[in-house]
Design an enzyme around this catalytic site. Sequence first.
Site, PDB file in Angstrom:
ATOM      1  N   CYS A   1     -32.666 150.809  19.138  1.00 40.80           N
ATOM      2  CA  CYS A   1     -33.421 152.055  19.125  1.00 40.80           C
ATOM      3  C   CYS A   1     -32.447 153.126  18.633  1.00 40.80           C
ATOM      4  O   CYS A   1     -31.239 152.910  18.634  1.00 40.80           O
ATOM      5  CB  CYS A   1     -33.929 152.376  20.520  1.00 40.80           C
ATOM      6  SG  CYS A   1     -35.269 153.562  20.543  1.00 40.80           S
TER       7      CYS A   1
ATOM      8  N   CYS B   1     -38.186 151.246  18.266  1.00 38.77           N
ATOM      9  CA  CYS B   1     -38.645 152.577  17.871  1.00 38.77           C
ATOM     10  C   CYS B   1     -38.794 152.589  16.356  1.00 38.77           C
ATOM     11  O   CYS B   1     -38.081 151.889  15.640  1.00 38.77           O
ATOM     12  CB  CYS B   1     -37.724 153.682  18.371  1.00 38.77           C
ATOM     13  SG  CYS B   1     -36.147 153.826  17.555  1.00 38.77           S
TER      14      CYS B   1
ATOM     15  N   CYS C   1     -29.993 148.841   8.533  1.00 37.79           N
ATOM     16  CA  CYS C   1     -29.205 148.231   9.616  1.00 37.79           C
ATOM     17  C   CYS C   1     -27.945 147.588   9.058  1.00 37.79           C
ATOM     18  O   CYS C   1     -27.893 147.211   7.888  1.00 37.79           O
ATOM     19  CB  CYS C   1     -30.019 147.152  10.323  1.00 37.79           C
ATOM     20  SG  CYS C   1     -31.424 147.758  11.249  1.00 37.79           S
TER      21      CYS C   1
END
Length: 170
Positions: free
Chosen positions: A12, A88, A96
């Site tokens: 998140c 989220c 990422c």
Amino acid sequence: MSENMVKVLILCTGNSARSIMAEALFNILGQGRFKAYSAGSHPNGKVNPYAIEQVAAIGYDTSALRSKSWDEFAQADAPQMDFIITVCDNAAGELCPVWPGKPIAAHWGFEDPAAVQGTDAEKRAAFKRIFQQIESCVAQLVALPLSQLGPDTIRQHMQAIGQKQQEQAS
């Protein structure tokens, strides 16, 4: 996939509420078959006290909970994850790090209970509602016979869990 110890990283943005609650739920509901961690792309440095209340209520040891960066889990010496789950929408849309071992990734979007304004009772109610939604998703995943399923099938199940959650929340 081996069910010896499935490692899950829950992501998140702030790593203060949803990902923390998911970490605790995987570690409790997984009954030793799962080891969960949580992290954030931009950790805010502290765990939300309402999230601590929720995980403490299920008997989870909160003493080691902390808001941390996902960079810790992209290092060569970090535990190799089997699953990466974003909880989220902001984290799901971010670029990422490259995770060692090519873990199976899925997005389970939950409303941010930390964004709720109001009384303590209203905030607690929001955290309880989101906690229950996360618990439902975690329970579905930990109930799967992972050792009997291939990666593509597991990915499909994980995505279906997230999709079902989104539909129920709408």
